[in-house]
Enzyme design. Structure first.
Site, short mmCIF file in Angstrom:
data_model
loop_
_atom_site.label_atom_id
_atom_site.label_comp_id
_atom_site.label_asym_id
_atom_site.label_seq_id
_atom_site.Cartn_x
_atom_site.Cartn_y
_atom_site.Cartn_z
N GLU A 168 0.82 -1.22 0.00
CA GLU A 168 0.00 0.00 0.00
C GLU A 168 0.85 1.26 0.00
OE1 GLU A 168 -3.80 -1.69 2.56
OE2 GLU A 168 -2.14 -0.74 3.63
N ARG A 184 3.26 20.17 7.18
CA ARG A 184 4.21 19.14 7.62
C ARG A 184 5.36 19.69 8.45
NH1 ARG A 184 6.79 16.03 4.95
NH2 ARG A 184 6.45 14.09 6.11
N CYS A 225 -1.91 33.62 10.77
CA CYS A 225 -1.72 34.36 12.01
C CYS A 225 -1.22 33.39 13.06
CB CYS A 225 -3.07 34.92 12.40
SG CYS A 225 -2.93 36.52 13.06
N1 LLP Z 1 -1.22 1.78 4.56
C1 LLP Z 1 -1.56 2.13 5.82
C2 LLP Z 1 -2.41 1.25 6.59
C3 LLP Z 1 -1.12 3.36 6.35
O1 LLP Z 1 -1.47 3.69 7.59
C4 LLP Z 1 -0.32 4.21 5.56
C5 LLP Z 1 0.13 5.51 6.08
C6 LLP Z 1 0.02 3.81 4.25
C7 LLP Z 1 -0.45 2.58 3.79
C8 LLP Z 1 0.84 4.64 3.32
O2 LLP Z 1 2.11 4.90 3.80
P1 LLP Z 1 3.20 5.65 2.87
O3 LLP Z 1 3.60 4.69 1.78
O4 LLP Z 1 2.56 6.86 2.31
O5 LLP Z 1 4.30 5.97 3.83
N2 LLP Z 1 0.86 12.38 7.34
C9 LLP Z 1 2.15 11.73 7.51
C10 LLP Z 1 2.11 10.31 6.99
C11 LLP Z 1 1.10 9.44 7.71
C12 LLP Z 1 1.02 8.06 7.10
C13 LLP Z 1 0.04 7.22 7.81
N3 LLP Z 1 -0.21 5.95 7.22
C14 LLP Z 1 3.21 12.55 6.78
O6 LLP Z 1 2.88 13.59 6.23
O7 LLP Z 1 4.37 12.19 6.80
#
Ligand code: LLP
Length: 433
Positions: free
Chosen positions: A292, A332, A363
Site C-alpha cells: 500500500e 508538515r 496568524c
Molecule cells: N497503509 C496504511 C495502513 C497506512 O497507515 C499508511 C500511512 C500507508 C499505507 C501509506 O504509507 P506511505 O507509503 O505513504 O508511507 N501524514 C504523515 C504520513 C502518515 C502516514 C500514515 N499511514 C506525513 O505527512 O508524513
C-alpha cells in the site's frame, strides 16, 4: 543539477521545468500558490511497483495506492489505468475513489474507528476487503453483514512488533499504537479465532503497516517472517488458511539531498523474495501479496509553487521569506518539523548565498514551511518552489484563517490540466448556514 524530484530539470530558458513544462509559465497560467504534479512520474512510480512484482513474485498480488497521500477524483482513474487498487480510510476517501472510477473490488477499507455508516456504505459498495482493526469492529461488521444478507471479507490489522518510524527500526516486545491487534499478547490470535466462528465474516488476510519513510528493505523482510509465522500458527492451530498478506506502505522518498532511500524495485524485490522464502520454509502456499504505497507514488512527483510577498531580515537572528501559502497547504513542518528543499523557478541554478526561513501567511508564528535553508537572494514577486510536496500536502491542507486551498494541476510532458480547481470564497461559506 540534481534535484530531489527526478521530474525537475532546467530548460533552455534557464527556468525550472517539471516533466517537460516550464514552471514559471504554469504559475502564470494557474496562479499561485499551486500544487503541480507530474502525471508521468506518478505513472512511472506505479509501474516500478507493478512491474517489479510481476517479475519478482510468482503469486498473485495487488498494489493499492494509499489514498491518504493525495486524494481527488482523477487520481483514481490514473491508478486504475496503471493496474493499481486503492486503500481508503474513510467514507470520504471511499466516495472519492468510487466517483473517480476505482472498481470497488480493488478497494481496501482501513481505519481504527470506522463508523457504522461507513461500514454500511462499504458493504453496500462491495469493497474487496475490510481491514478490521479491533474486536468491536469485527462484531459490528458481522452484525451489519447479517442485516444486509452478505458476508464481509476481512483482513486483520496486526501490530507485528516492528517499529520503523525512524530510519532505524526496532523490534520491540510491545508497541504503543492505537492501530491494530497486538501479536505478542495473544490478542491477534484470539480475535482471529473468534472471527473464524462468525457466520457473516470470511477471514482472508492479515495486514500490517510498520511505519513511514523507511529507506531499507530489512524492516519489511523481518516483518514478513513474523507475519508468515502468524499465518502458519493460525493454519496449524485453527485449521484456517489465511490467503492474503498485506504489508502496508511506508517506502521512503528523498525530501532533501542527504536522504538516500533504496529504490522501489530493490525494496519490492527483496520483500517479494522474503515472502517466497518464508512460504517455502513454512510449507505455506504463496499468499496474495498486497502493498500500500502512498508517499513513494506521488511524493516526488509534486512541487508547490508560491509567490514571495516579503523578505524580512532580522539582523543576527533570521531572515523570513513570506510566501502566499504556508501551513494551510503544507502543515508538515508545523506538525513534524519536516525538512524540504526550495528552488527559485526563475533562477534554479543561482548560487545559494542566503540562509532563510520560509514563512506562511497565517496568524501563527509556527506557520513555517521550511526553516534555515540555503537559497539565492530573493525579493517580493519572485516565484519559490518547495519540492517533493506531492504526498500529504493537498490531502492535509486546511482552511485555517479561511485561506482557500490551492488548485492541483496535473502536468504531462508539455501539457497540463486542472485536477482540482482553486477554492473560492464562495466555497468557503458553502456549508455555513
Ligand atoms: N497503509 C496504511 C495502513 C497506512 O497507515 C499508511 C500511512 C500507508 C499505507 C501509506 O504509507 P506511505 O507509503 O505513504 O508511507 N501524514 C504523515 C504520513 C502518515 C502516514 C500514515 N499511514 C506525513 O505527512 O508524513
Amino acid at each position: 543539477m540534481d534535484f530531489v524530484c527526478p521530474s525537475l530539470s532546467v530548460n533552455e530558458q534557464g527556468n525550472l521545468s517539471l516533466g517537460g513544462a516550464d514552471v514559471p509559465a504554469l504559475a502564470r497560467r494557474y496562479g499561485t500558490p499551486v500544487y503541480l504534479v507530474d502525471e508521468d512520474a506518478v505513472r512511472k512510480a506505479c509501474r516500478d511497483y507493478v512491474d517489479t512484482m510481476q517479475e519478482a513474485y510468482r503469486g498473485e498480488y495487488l498494489i493499492c495506492y494509499a489514498s491518504k497521500a493525495l486524494s481527488f477524483k482523477t487520481i483514481y482513474d490514473l491508478m486504475r489505468s496503471e493496474r493499481m487498487g486503492a486503500d481508503v480510510v474513510s467514507g470520504g476517501e471511499l466516495y472519492t475513489a468510487l466517483a473517480g472510477g476505482m472498481p470497488a473490488d480493488r478497494i481496501y477499507f482501513h481505519g481504527n474507528n470506522k463508523q457504522d455508516e461507513e461500514l454500511r456504505y462499504a458493504l453496500k459498495s462491495g469493497v474487496r476487503r475490510f481491514v478490521v482493526d479491533n474486536r468491536e469492529e469485527l462484531y459490528h461488521l458481522d452484525a451489519m453483514a447479517a442485516e444486509m444478507g452478505s458476508t464481509a471479507e476481512i483482513s486483520f490489522r496486526i501490530k507485528p512488533g516492528v517499529d520503523a518510524h525512524t530510519h532505524e527500526f526496532i523490534q520491540t516486545g510491545k508497541i504503543d499504537s492505537k492501530f491494530g491487534l497486538a501479536l505478542e499478547t495473544g490478542e491477534a490470535f484470539d480475535v482471529i479465532a473468534e472471527a473464524a466462528a462468525l457466520p457473516n465474516i470470511a477471514v482472508k488476510g492479515v495486514h500490517c503497516h510498520i511505519g513511514s519513510q523507511i529507506f531499507d528493505a530489512e524492516p519489511f523482510q523481518v516483518t514478513v517472517r513474523i507475519m508468515m509465522e502468524l499465518i502458519k500458527r493460525v493454519h496449524v492451530e485453527l485449521g484456517l488458511l489465511i490467503v492474503e498478506l498485506n504489508l502496508g506502505g511506508g517506502f521512503g522518498i528523498r525530501y532533501i539531498p542527504s536522504h538516500d532511500p533504496r529504490s522501489v524495485p530493490d525494496i519490492v524485490r527483496a520483500t517479494a523474495q522474503a515472502v517466497t522464502q518464508a512460504a517455502e520454509a513454512l510449507a505455506l502456499p504463496l499468499p496474495y501479496l498486497v502493498l500500500e504505497p502512498g508517499r513513494s507514488i506521488v511524493g516526488p512527483a509534486g512541487i508547490t509553487v508560491y509567490t514571495v510577498g516579503s523578505v524580512k531580515a532580522i539582523p543576527g537572528v533570521r531572515t523570513y521569506v513570506s510566501v502566499d501559502g504556508g501551513m494551510t497547504d503544507n502543515p508538515r513542518y508545523a506538525l513534524y518539523g519536516a525538512a524540504y528543499e526550495a528552488v527559485l523557478p526563475e533562477r534554479p541554478l543561482a548560487e545559494r548565498t542566503e540562509c532563510v526561513t520560509i514563512a506562511g501567511r497565517c496568524c501563527e508564528s509556527g506557520d513555517l514551511v521550511a526553516r534555515d535553508i540555503d537559497l539565492p537572494a530573493c525579493e517580493a514577486g519572485d516565484l519559490l518552489a518547495i519540492l517533493a510536496t506531492g504526498a500529504y500536502n493537498y490531502s492535509m491542507a486546511s482552511n485555517y484563517n479561511r485561506v482557500p486551498r490551492p488548485p492541483v494541476v496535473l502536468v504531462s510532458g508539455e501539457t497540463s490540466r486542472l485536477a482540482v480547481r482553486r477554492e473560492t470564497y464562495e466555497d468557503l461559506i458553502s456549508c455555513d448556514l
